[in-house]
Every structure is written in structure tokens, then in C-alpha cells.
Design a protein around this motif. Structure first.
Motif, PDB file in Angstrom:
ATOM      1  N   ILE A  24       0.937  -1.317   0.124  1.00  0.00           N
ATOM      2  CA  ILE A  24      -0.018  -0.174   0.029  1.00  0.00           C
ATOM      3  C   ILE A  24       0.959   1.185   0.078  1.00  0.00           C
ATOM      4  N   PRO A  25       0.939   1.917  -1.123  1.00  0.00           N
ATOM      5  CA  PRO A  25       1.741   3.261  -1.285  1.00  0.00           C
ATOM      6  C   PRO A  25       0.941   4.297  -0.603  1.00  0.00           C
ATOM      7  N   SER A  26       1.706   5.441  -0.272  1.00  0.00           N
ATOM      8  CA  SER A  26       0.995   6.529  -0.119  1.00  0.00           C
ATOM      9  C   SER A  26       0.895   7.362  -1.387  1.00  0.00           C
ATOM     10  N   SER A  53       4.837   7.154   3.251  1.00  0.00           N
ATOM     11  CA  SER A  53       5.092   6.205   4.176  1.00  0.00           C
ATOM     12  C   SER A  53       4.801   4.991   2.893  1.00  0.00           C
ATOM     13  N   THR A  54       5.111   3.817   3.253  1.00  0.00           N
ATOM     14  CA  THR A  54       4.728   2.459   2.283  1.00  0.00           C
ATOM     15  C   THR A  54       4.423   1.414   3.464  1.00  0.00           C
ATOM     16  N   VAL A  55       3.461   0.934   3.299  1.00  0.00           N
ATOM     17  CA  VAL A  55       2.839  -0.382   3.926  1.00  0.00           C
ATOM     18  C   VAL A  55       3.112  -1.689   3.093  1.00  0.00           C
ATOM     19  N   VAL A  56       3.647  -2.690   3.893  1.00  0.00           N
ATOM     20  CA  VAL A  56       3.892  -3.951   3.320  1.00  0.00           C
ATOM     21  C   VAL A  56       3.109  -5.168   4.267  1.00  0.00           C
ATOM     22  N   ASP A  60       2.669 -13.023   7.750  1.00  0.00           N
ATOM     23  CA  ASP A  60       3.224 -12.991   9.391  1.00  0.00           C
ATOM     24  C   ASP A  60       3.997 -12.016   9.672  1.00  0.00           C
ATOM     25  N   PHE A  61       3.749 -10.777   8.832  1.00  0.00           N
ATOM     26  CA  PHE A  61       4.489  -9.522   9.068  1.00  0.00           C
ATOM     27  C   PHE A  61       3.429  -8.367   8.487  1.00  0.00           C
ATOM     28  N   ALA A  62       3.581  -7.107   9.182  1.00  0.00           N
ATOM     29  CA  ALA A  62       2.946  -6.098   8.629  1.00  0.00           C
ATOM     30  C   ALA A  62       3.779  -4.802   9.175  1.00  0.00           C
ATOM     31  N   GLY A  63       4.475  -4.217   8.391  1.00  0.00           N
ATOM     32  CA  GLY A  63       5.425  -3.191   8.369  1.00  0.00           C
ATOM     33  C   GLY A  63       4.985  -1.988   7.771  1.00  0.00           C
ATOM     34  N   LEU A  64       5.302  -0.799   8.456  1.00  0.00           N
ATOM     35  CA  LEU A  64       5.232   0.476   7.662  1.00  0.00           C
ATOM     36  C   LEU A  64       6.684   1.070   7.694  1.00  0.00           C
ATOM     37  N   ASP A  67      10.636   7.368   6.917  1.00  0.00           N
ATOM     38  CA  ASP A  67      11.987   7.941   7.119  1.00  0.00           C
ATOM     39  C   ASP A  67      11.891   8.742   8.659  1.00  0.00           C
ATOM     40  N   SER A  68      13.213   9.202   9.156  1.00  0.00           N
ATOM     41  CA  SER A  68      13.500   9.798  10.400  1.00  0.00           C
ATOM     42  C   SER A  68      12.534  10.912  10.738  1.00  0.00           C
ATOM     43  N   ARG A  69      11.852  11.615   9.765  1.00  0.00           N
ATOM     44  CA  ARG A  69      11.029  12.650  10.051  1.00  0.00           C
ATOM     45  C   ARG A  69       9.999  12.202  10.940  1.00  0.00           C
ATOM     46  N   TYR A  70       9.649  10.875  10.696  1.00  0.00           N
ATOM     47  CA  TYR A  70       8.284  10.216  11.294  1.00  0.00           C
ATOM     48  C   TYR A  70       8.366   9.102  12.250  1.00  0.00           C
ATOM     49  N   PHE A  71       9.517   9.031  12.678  1.00  0.00           N
ATOM     50  CA  PHE A  71       9.835   7.781  13.771  1.00  0.00           C
ATOM     51  C   PHE A  71       9.144   7.810  14.966  1.00  0.00           C
TER      52      PHE A  71
END
Length: 591
Positions: A24-26, A53-56, A60-64, A67-71
Motif C-alpha cells: 500500500i503506497p501513500s 510512507s509505504t505499507v507492506v 506473518d508480518f505487517a510493516g510501515l 524515514d526519520s521525520r516520522y519515527f
């Protein structure tokens, strides 16, 4: 549905289709930075509200990936969602592709909505994962689970007059067609909303903060078609476009027309600003020239009308900033003042200015430690009181009928530490270093970036974002093709470009400092070595000098600052009342 329930619902669809990973791209079908509510897919799926951001998702895994602006923002907003933050090492890099290559088995299936993926990204995925024989499928797993999904915006759009733009649509089409001839192209597809807005002198409110309208365009040597939702324009504006040689068709008609492009013809298409779905509709017999939209270059170089109007809007915006700085300094500790109430007060000062339309982005009103988050967005949950101590950072901008502004100022509120004073002075020094530089024709943004950072590098300090970005004319506050960042982007800084210069220092848990001006590239001098350019400071607003450590500045920086403040006072004082003039006089006194 809760976020974990949404994640489970996506995985159930993946399981049914035999899909191993879902991306899922932004983005939207126009590959926009800021999105209509209808396409805020990542916020709907995960709860994260950052703009990049980008979601994959795998089984068994879900990640977003962000970059450092949004940590810090991402870690907070993803709590309990079932999604984990994956920290990007390089800003904007699609590092999840390498992760997918190392995670998925041979012959795996990856799915994504092709309307939300750029041509560049779609082809990059295919190329970099070819060694795994990955198959790709076009799937939309969000629409089936998105109850009451916001509709596409229906607000009326409008044309702006040549007195504001300095150029007619007919003339702009002629300029674009000159590029078609250069590329030997028979047609040109435009999907990017700011390019459409510039080309057709068209503005609207389909996207928050960006005065753009959803649409597409197909340009040929003898025809220009604008694909836009029905009833977006009144009869007079339609007639004006028709008179400029523009045909109007329905927003969704573009898909059909692309499929019937003439065989063996050539289409010019920007791979970064068009979606994969439309690209795949183009017949295989049609030749493709993948280059940046000509309008991207054309609109970046402002004409004399746009430049003069922008100078005037900077005076109006500077009045609002001056009134805001005065209000903060005179009221802190006396009234209840918070990040949100201060941002609202600044918006009110801008709204009182002639030609104001709205904000150019969500104001970053960040007190003390919140300032260390470069893209902090204050909410009811995070909102804090502003006190007479520490540092208060405000990054804001306005959309006016005759220009766009973007400015950052940091206010020392009192009892400031040595570290705060030193950091503030070095950020100011870096900003001035960038603004006062003279450079030869052909210089690119990464060279300006390095020049600006040098005073901070001397102290082994740095910042994780770029030094500057192009700014539109009553358009997107982030505009290409020029950018001042470390990436070796081969785009020269040209006369007439408007760009930000905004270095910063961010100390997590303590404070953040960023000082930003917009500058115009102007002629400086010509000699046997080259034609040299310089920057004219467009932003007109005082820079607080109360905690500046003068001994850290060189005489050239002091001279620039004093000259700048003299210009600010002379430009703004005629528009202020007596009390405001006295305040500005004190703020801009020479150091």
C-alpha cells in the motif's frame, strides 16, 4: 473495524487469492504527495497520518516503512494496530523491495492497486525482484472493507486570470507542444495535479492545502483535452477553456482514450507522475518516451508577473507573521496558550490578509521537545501549553490568490540554555550561508545543500532532511524539479525559481530549531569565468536575535542579517499600526 481487524480482513483476501505480499503506497492515481480523503489508504489501514510512507503486508508480518521525520510519530500512532515501524536508512528509498526479495520464496505473488503505484515504482519492483520470478497482480483489498469511504471531492473549481498568472493557457500549451516536437511525440499524458493546474490556469480545493483539481490531460500537436469531473466548472470558465483550445471530457474517460491511441505513434509520459494502471492501458504498438513533464520545468521558472505578485504576497504574509510574533511574546504566561491555540491565532492573522485562501500545509506548532520532530502535527492528545521558557518552533505557510508562502521561525521564550543558544546561532548561520551564496550558472541543488550545511559540519552537526524544495505559485508548497538535498539530482538552479532554504538541528527530548526563508534565483554578475547567480530573499519576517551568539557568526553573516532586517522593516512597516511598527523595529535592530 479496528486496525487489527482491517489487517486480518486484508490477509483473508490475500489468502483467497494466493497472494504472498500486499503493498500500500501513500499515493493516488495522480501520484500526489498530499491526498484527497478518498485515497488516504495508509491512515485508514494503520492509523498513521504522516504524508510519506509505504505499507507492506505478508501473512506473518505487517510493516510501515518511514524515514526519520516520522519515527516518533509512527511509533506512537501504530501502537496496537498490528503494524510495526520499519525505519528507512535513506529518505524516500524503496528499501522494502530488498526486504521483499529476502523474505519471499521463489515464484511468490505480490499484489498492489496499480492506480496507486507510479510507472517508475511498478517497473522498479519488476526489475529488482525478477531474480525471484515474482508475479505481480492488480488488487484493491481496501474498497471491500472500507465502509463509508469518502467520495471524491465535488467542490467547484475555478480559473484564475492572466493578471495573476502572466500567461494564457493557449500560450502555455504552445510551450508544452514545443517539447513534444523536441521529443518527436504525438501525444502527452499529464496526471499530476499541479501540472494540470498550471497548464490550464485552474485552481480548486480537491486536496487539503493544495489548490488543485482532480483530472488528467492528453495533449497532442493540435488538440488539448482536459478530463475532469462533470459540473466542476461554471459555464464561463468552460467557455474560456474552449476559447484557449481545450476540450472538456469526463474524469474517467481518459482510460478509454488511452486504449485507442494510434498504432506506431509516440507518447511522452512522466514515469514519476503517472500511475501504472493508466500506463498499462497504452497499446503495445505505441512508442513511449519516459521523461519529466515539460510543464514541471516550465512552471518552476516563474514569469515576471508571478515574481512581482509573490513579492507582494510576502509583504502580506510578513505582516501576519509579525503580528503573530508580537502576540506570542506579549501574551505568553498571561493567557492560556497552547500549540493548537497559537496555530489558530496565526491562521486568523493570515486570514485577515488580502487574497488569503487557506494554509499551504498543516502548521507545525511545536514547543520544546516537539520541535525535534521535523513533521510534528499537534493534536488534542499531544497539545501542550507554551510557557515563558525554552524554544517554540512554528513552520507555516499560506495560499493566496497571488502566491504561496512557507516560513519557519523559532521563538526563544526565556531561560534558554547555552546549548539552545549555540544551536540556534548555528542554524541561523547555516541559513544565511545558503541565502548569501553566489554560484555559477549550472549549479545544482546538492551543491547549495552542501554549502548551507558547512557551518554546521564545522561543529560535527547535521540534519536528516533536505535543505530546500521548490515552491509553487498559488500551487503546491512542494514543487519540483529543483531540490536542495544531498541526492545528486542533475537539475540546475535556474533564474526565476523559488526555493526554500531551511537547515535545522534536532535534539530528541530537548528541542528542535529550523529557520526558513524562501529565495528567488536572480542574476548576479557575468565575467570571463561564467554567468553567476544569487538569491533574493523573498520571505519578509523578522528573525529573533535575542539568543544569537554573535561570536559564532562571521562578519559576512552579520552584514547579511542586518541588511535583511533593514529590508524587512522598510517593506512591512507601512502596513503596520504604530505599536506593531515599534515591535518590528525592535525585532529588526542591527546586531
Amino acid at each position: 473495524m479496528t486496525y487489527p481487524e482491517k489487517l486480518n480482513a486484508i490477509r483473508e483476501q490475500m489468502k483467497t487469492d494466493g497472494v504472498d505480499a500486499y503493498i500500500i503506497p501513500s499515493a493516488d492515481p495522480h501520484i500526489s504527495e498530499y491526498l484527497p480523503d478518498h485515497y488516504k489508504c495508509i491512515a485508514f489501514t494503520t492509523g498513521f497520518k504522516g504524508s510519506v510512507s509505504t505499507v507492506v503486508i505478508t501473512h506473518d508480518f505487517a510493516g510501515l516503512w518511514a524515514d526519520s521525520r516520522y519515527f516518533e510519530q509512527a511509533e506512537e500512532q501504530l501502537k496496537g494496530s498490528g503494524f510495526e515501524l520499519v525505519k528507512l536508512k535513506v529518505q524516500h528509498a524503496p528499501e522494502y523491495i530488498q526486504w521483499l526479495g529476502g523474505t519471499l520464496k521463489q515464484n511468490a505473488i505480490i499484489a498492489f492497486d496499480e492506480k496507486l503505484v507510479s510507472i517508475l515504482l511498478g517497473e522498479l519492483l519488476q526489475q529488482q525482484l525478477a531474480y525471484k520470478d515474482i508475479r505481480f497482480e492488480n488488487k484493491d483489498y481496501l474498497t471491500p472493507i472500507w465502509a463509508n469511504r469518502p467520495a471524491l471531492p465535488k467542490e467547484l473549481a475555478f480559473l484564475i486570470a492572466e493578471t495573476y498568472t502572466g500567461q494564457s493557457t493557449a500560450d502555455k500549451l504552445t510551450a508544452v507542444r514545443a517539447y513534444l516536437k523536441q521529443y518527436h511525440a504525438d501525444s502527452h499524458l499529464i496526471s499530476s495535479l499541479d501540472d494540470l493546474a498550471w497548464l490550464f490556469n485552474l485552481r480548486g480545493s480537491d486536496v487539503s492545502y493544495n489548490p488543485v483539481v482532480l483530472g488528467f490531460a492528453l495533449i497532442t500537436p493540435d488538440q488539448a483535452t482536459l478530463y475532469i469531473q462533470h459540473d466542476k466548472l461554471n459555464a464561463a470558465d468552460k467557455a474560456t477553456l474552449n476559447a484557449n483550445g481545450v476540450e472538456l471530457l469526463g474524469y474517467d474517460t481518459i482510460a478509454k482514450d488511452l486504449q485507442f491511441l494510434r498504432a506506431e505513434s509516440t507518447i511522452l509520459i512522466d514515469p514519476k507522475r503517472n500511475c501504472f494502471a493508466l500506463y498499462k492501458l497504452i497499446p503495445a504498438s505505441v512508442n513511449r518516451v519516459l521523461e519529466t513533464n515539460p510543464s514541471t520545468h516550465l512552471k518552476a521558472v516563474k514569469n515576471e508577473t508571478e515574481i512581482e505578485n509573490t513579492r507582494q504576497v510576502m509583504r502580506r504574509d510578513g505582516v501576519a507573521i509579525t503580528q503573530f510574533l508580537k502576540w506570542v511574546k506579549e501574551n505568553v504566561g498571561k493567557i492560556e496558550m497552547t500549540e493548537l491555540s497559537a496555530a489558530a491565532q496565526l491562521s486568523a492573522f493570515r486570514a485577515a490578509q488580502e487574497g488569503f485562501i487557506g494554509e499551504s500545509f498543516n502548521t507545525i506548532s511545536a514547543y520544546r521537545a516537539h520541535g525535534a520532530l521535523p513533521h510534528y502535527a499537534s493534536t488534542e492528545a499531544s497539545n501542550v501549553a507554551i510557557k515563558a521558557e525554552g524554544l517554540f518552533l512554528v513552520d507555516s505557510g499560506g495560499q493566496y490568490r497571488y502566491g504561496t508562502t512557507d516560513i519557519t521561525r523559532v521563538m526563544p521564550m526565556g531561560n534558554n540554555t547555552e546549548e539552545e543558544s549555540t544551536d540556534y546561532t548555528l542554524v541561523l548561520k547555516a541559513m544565511i550561508e545558503g541565502c548569501k551564496t553566489r554560484f555559477p550558472k549550472g549549479t545544482c541543488g546538492y551543491q547549495i545543500d552542501a554549502i548551507t550545511r558547512r557551518p554546521m559540519w564545522d561543529y560535527a552537526l547535521n540534519y536528516g532532511h533536505g535543505t530546500g524544495h521548490g515552491v509553487g505559485y498559488f500551487l503546491n508548497v512542494h514543487e519540483g524539479p529543483q531540490v536542495f538535498n544531498p541526492t545528486a539530482t542533475a537539475v540546475p538552479v535556474e533564474l526565476g525559481m523559488i526555493t526554500s532554504i531551511e537547515p535545522g538541528i534536532y535534539r530528541p527530548g530537548k528541542h528542535g530549531i529550523r529557520i526558513e526563508n524562501l529565495v528567488l534565483t536572480v542574476k548576479d554578475q557575468t565575467n570571463e569565468f561564467n554567468e553567476f547567480y544569487a538569491f533574493e530573499a523573498l520571505t519578509l519576517a523578522p528573525i529573533d536575535t535575542t539568543i544569537v551568539k554573535k561570536e559564532l557568526l562571521e562578519q559576512s553573516h552579520i552584514d547579511w542579517l542586518n541588511s535583511y532586517h533593514e529590508k524587512v522593516y522598510n517593506s512591512l512597516s507601512p502596513l503596520l499600526n504604530e505599536e506593531e511598527r515599534e515591535f518590528l523595529k525592535e525585532m529588526t535592530k542591527a546586531i
